[in-house]
Each structure stands twice: as C-alpha cells, then as structure tokens.
Design a protein around this motif. Structure first.
Motif, PDB file in Angstrom:
ATOM      1  N   TYR A 164      47.483  56.258  -3.024  1.00 39.77           N
ATOM      2  CA  TYR A 164      46.390  57.031  -2.426  1.00 39.77           C
ATOM      3  C   TYR A 164      46.725  57.382  -0.978  1.00 39.77           C
ATOM      4  N   SER A 214      44.191  58.630   1.242  1.00 38.97           N
ATOM      5  CA  SER A 214      43.040  58.404   2.126  1.00 38.97           C
ATOM      6  C   SER A 214      42.082  57.400   1.494  1.00 38.97           C
ATOM      7  N   ARG A 215      41.201  56.890   2.317  1.00 34.20           N
ATOM      8  CA  ARG A 215      40.214  55.929   1.846  1.00 34.20           C
ATOM      9  C   ARG A 215      39.244  56.577   0.853  1.00 34.20           C
ATOM     10  N   ALA A 216      38.840  57.809   1.138  1.00 36.56           N
ATOM     11  CA  ALA A 216      37.906  58.529   0.259  1.00 36.56           C
ATOM     12  C   ALA A 216      38.514  58.723  -1.130  1.00 36.56           C
ATOM     13  N   GLU A 217      39.800  59.027  -1.180  1.00 38.33           N
ATOM     14  CA  GLU A 217      40.483  59.229  -2.462  1.00 38.33           C
ATOM     15  C   GLU A 217      40.525  57.919  -3.256  1.00 38.33           C
ATOM     16  N   TYR A 218      40.797  56.821  -2.564  1.00 38.09           N
ATOM     17  CA  TYR A 218      40.832  55.506  -3.216  1.00 38.09           C
ATOM     18  C   TYR A 218      39.449  55.127  -3.755  1.00 38.09           C
ATOM     19  N   GLU A 219      38.414  55.317  -2.953  1.00 42.58           N
ATOM     20  CA  GLU A 219      37.058  54.983  -3.387  1.00 42.58           C
ATOM     21  C   GLU A 219      36.607  55.854  -4.548  1.00 42.58           C
ATOM     22  N   GLN A 220      37.013  57.108  -4.567  1.00 44.95           N
ATOM     23  CA  GLN A 220      36.670  58.012  -5.665  1.00 44.95           C
ATOM     24  C   GLN A 220      37.300  57.517  -6.960  1.00 44.95           C
ATOM     25  N   SER A 221      38.531  57.034  -6.889  1.00 41.73           N
ATOM     26  CA  SER A 221      39.195  56.542  -8.100  1.00 41.73           C
ATOM     27  C   SER A 221      38.553  55.252  -8.611  1.00 41.73           C
ATOM     28  N   LEU A 224      35.390  54.624  -8.610  1.00 44.69           N
ATOM     29  CA  LEU A 224      34.073  54.894  -9.182  1.00 44.69           C
ATOM     30  C   LEU A 224      34.105  54.982 -10.703  1.00 44.69           C
ATOM     31  N   GLY A 225      35.206  55.415 -11.262  1.00 42.92           N
ATOM     32  CA  GLY A 225      35.299  55.584 -12.712  1.00 42.92           C
ATOM     33  C   GLY A 225      35.382  54.262 -13.441  1.00 42.92           C
TER      34      GLY A 225
END
Length: 107
Positions: free
Chosen positions: A76, A78-85, A87-88
């Motif tokens: 990843y 960025s942090r936002a990209e990691y957190e988005q992943s 969520l699933g």
C-alpha cells in the motif's frame, strides 16, 4: 367565624403565636453518608449513553498499542488505501473461492 376546612381541635393545641415544630429530617453522621457525586464534565465516557454497557477504558488503551501499525505495510502507498482494503470482508460468503484462498493463505 369558623372556616369550613378546619376540623374542631386540630391545630389549636399550642395556641396562637407558638413556634413552628422542629424539622423532622435528621442528618446522618459523616461516616455513614453516601460519598459525594463527582461532577466532572470534561471527561466523557464512551458508555455514557449506553445504560447496559460498561466499557473498560484502561484495557482499550493497553490493547490499542498491540494492534497499531507504525507505518503503512508494503503493498500500500497510503494510509487511506490500506484502510480501504481492510473494510472488505475476508470470508467465503463475500469473496470468490480463489481470492478467499489467496487472502487466507499462510505466508
């Protein structure tokens, strides 16, 4: 001139100008009184509006450090990209069998 609300004999024992009766409410000794309630409005608890729940905040602070990451993991950017992943869901119900096996495969 008798008032129709008064009953004969009631209230006339002491006579006119008598002092009022003493208060019947007694104070307990200090050692038997309930402790004073704290009114600290600055601290808000997470369980303030949940009547049947008590959240142990000390444990939350101690356990949070165990699961916190210092930096973003490798794939990843960025942090936002990691957190988005994150969520699933990972389970079989939400993913195709091949992707489920890839996500749960030991490294």
């Amino acid at each position: 001139e008798k008032n129709s609300k008064e009953v004969a004999g009631w209230g006339s024992w002491a006579g006119a100008g008598a002092p009022p009766p003493p208060s019947r409410r007694r104070k307990l000794p200090k050692k038997l009184q309930a402790p004073a309630k704290k009114t600290d409005t600055n601290k808000k608890r997470k369980d303030d509006f949940k009547p049947d729940v008590i959240i142990n905040q000390k444990r939350l602070k101690r356990m949070a450090g165990t699961y916190m990451l210092g930096d973003v993991p490798h794939p990843y950017s960025s942090r936002a990209e990691y957190e988005q992943s994150m969520l699933g869901g990972v389970g079989r119900e939400w993913n195709v069998t091949s992707s489920f096996k890839n996500m749960t495969r030991p490294e």
